[in-house]
Scaffold this active site. Structure first.
Site, PDB file in Angstrom:
ATOM      1  N   CYS A 119      71.833 100.686-100.488  1.00  0.00           N
ATOM      2  CA  CYS A 119      71.481 102.104-100.422  1.00  0.00           C
ATOM      3  C   CYS A 119      70.203 102.382 -99.633  1.00  0.00           C
ATOM      4  O   CYS A 119      69.939 103.525 -99.273  1.00  0.00           O
ATOM      5  CB  CYS A 119      71.361 102.682-101.830  1.00  0.00           C
ATOM      6  SG  CYS A 119      72.850 102.448-102.834  1.00  0.00           S
ATOM      7  N   HIS A 252      67.533 108.998-101.099  1.00  0.00           N
ATOM      8  CA  HIS A 252      68.876 108.499-101.357  1.00  0.00           C
ATOM      9  C   HIS A 252      69.474 109.299-102.503  1.00  0.00           C
ATOM     10  O   HIS A 252      68.832 109.493-103.539  1.00  0.00           O
ATOM     11  CB  HIS A 252      68.804 107.008-101.708  1.00  0.00           C
ATOM     12  CG  HIS A 252      70.064 106.467-102.297  1.00  0.00           C
ATOM     13  ND1 HIS A 252      71.297 106.682-101.723  1.00  0.00           N
ATOM     14  CD2 HIS A 252      70.282 105.727-103.416  1.00  0.00           C
ATOM     15  CE1 HIS A 252      72.224 106.085-102.466  1.00  0.00           C
ATOM     16  NE2 HIS A 252      71.630 105.508-103.494  1.00  0.00           N
ATOM     17  N   ASN A 282      77.180 109.341-104.832  1.00  0.00           N
ATOM     18  CA  ASN A 282      76.337 108.308-104.214  1.00  0.00           C
ATOM     19  C   ASN A 282      77.143 107.662-103.091  1.00  0.00           C
ATOM     20  O   ASN A 282      78.095 106.926-103.351  1.00  0.00           O
ATOM     21  CB  ASN A 282      75.938 107.288-105.278  1.00  0.00           C
ATOM     22  CG  ASN A 282      75.036 106.190-104.745  1.00  0.00           C
ATOM     23  OD1 ASN A 282      74.937 105.980-103.536  1.00  0.00           O
ATOM     24  ND2 ASN A 282      74.395 105.472-105.649  1.00  0.00           N
TER      25      ASN A 282
END
Length: 325
Positions: A119, A252, A282
């Site tokens: 990520c 993020h 996500n």
């Protein structure tokens, strides 16, 4: 001449299939897994995500986002001399998704490679591209985050399968005589490998281990807020800036509570926080460039704004980039 790099175009792409929490809960119920829209929203802030069709790859999504970014920059693909794709879900073991994407853009010859920092991947990739432009190794780069995380989800684990989605975001980064990327700060700590991983590999023609995502959510949450704050502060210090100089925080997009916690620690009002996790879920390395492009196209992020991008992910990796847009 002192070389700098600036973002001159942004782009994004989401697969057409949008899956709401209610739709996902109904699918999971058929597998004996109980969840609900209320349960997911309360814990994560996620309301929907996008899933790619079975035959769509990370390079497919990334190429679509790259074309948008090139259009926004007013640049033909033939002028690109560096392609970096941040992904944890590449098309194949090798070659890289970047090489495959390069071919889909109809170009050849320029350097192309993948970055695997989960990520945090886009922050890592942007920092690498900036460094290569500053040292004269490249002049016009495509930096892309692209993921098909739906392929590695365990749909028998409601604590993880509701969190992730697929998508891609991209930026064109070009050589400039004025600073765009102001500073960055990258870190990793391998002792935290076990709290977020896909513990599988290919050996002898078979998958060994478990090729599905495993996560200790509480451990990730505790670690994430602290390291995101420290990376942001270190980046500000390197640039000679303070929190007051940040126009937009683009973190993020993992969990709304982590994002809000980081903004609070940086003493930023929630109005300066770019949020797309509610609609995208996500998307790992794709989440920051997806959020950036959404904010640009909505007219919120404008030329001259100072942006803080920051990510944290499996590895454990984390980092931040401060830039003038």
């Amino acid at each position: 001449m002192t070389r700098y790099s600036r973002i001159t175009g942004t782009g994004s792409y989401l697969p057409p299939r949008r899956v709401t929490n209610a739709e996902l809960a109904a699918e999971l119920s058929g597998r004996g897994i109980e969840t609900s829209d209320e349960w997911i929203v309360e814990r994560t802030g996620i309301r929907a995500r996008h899933f790619a069709a079975p035959d769509v790859t990370a390079s497919d999504l990334g190429a679509q986002a790259a074309r948008q970014a090139l259009d926004a920059a007013g640049l033909p693909a033939s002028q690109i001399d560096l392609i970096i794709v941040a992904t944890s879900t590449p098309d194949m073991v090798f070659p890289s998704a970047a090489c495959i994407l390069q071919n889909k853009l109809g170009i050849a010859g320029c350097a192309a490679f993948d970055v695997q920092a989960v990520c945090s991947g886009f922050v890592y990739a942007l920092t690498i591209a900036d460094s290569m432009i500053r040292c004269g190794a490249a002049r016009k780069a495509l930096v892309i985050g692209s993921e098909v995380f739906s392929r590695i989800l365990d749909f028998d684990d409601r604590t993880t399968c509701v969190l992730f989605g697929d998508g891609a975001g991209a930026v064109v980064l070009e050589e400039s005589d004025t600073p765009g990327i102001l500073a960055s700060d990258l870190h990793a700590d391998g002792k935290h490998v076990g709290i977020l991983c896909v513990p599988g590999s290919v050996s002898g023609g078979k998958v060994t281990g478990t090729p599905l995502l495993k996560m200790d959510g509480q451990a990730v949450f505790k670690l994430a807020v602290g390291v995101l704050e420290s990376a942001a502060r270190a980046t500000l210090a390197k640039a000679g800036k303070t929190e007051a100089d940040i126009d937009w925080l683009i973190p993020h997009q993992a969990n709304i509570r982590i994002m809000q916690g980081t903004a609070k620690k940086l003493k930023l009002p929630m109005e300066k926080l770019v949020v797309t996790v509610d609609q995208h879920g996500n998307t790992s390395a794709a989440s920051i460039p997806l959020a950036l492009d959404a904010a640009v196209r909505a007219g919120n992020v404008k030329k001259g704004d100072t942006l803080m991008l920051e990510g944290v992910g499996g590895g454990f990796t984390w980092g931040a980039v401060l830039l003038d847009f």
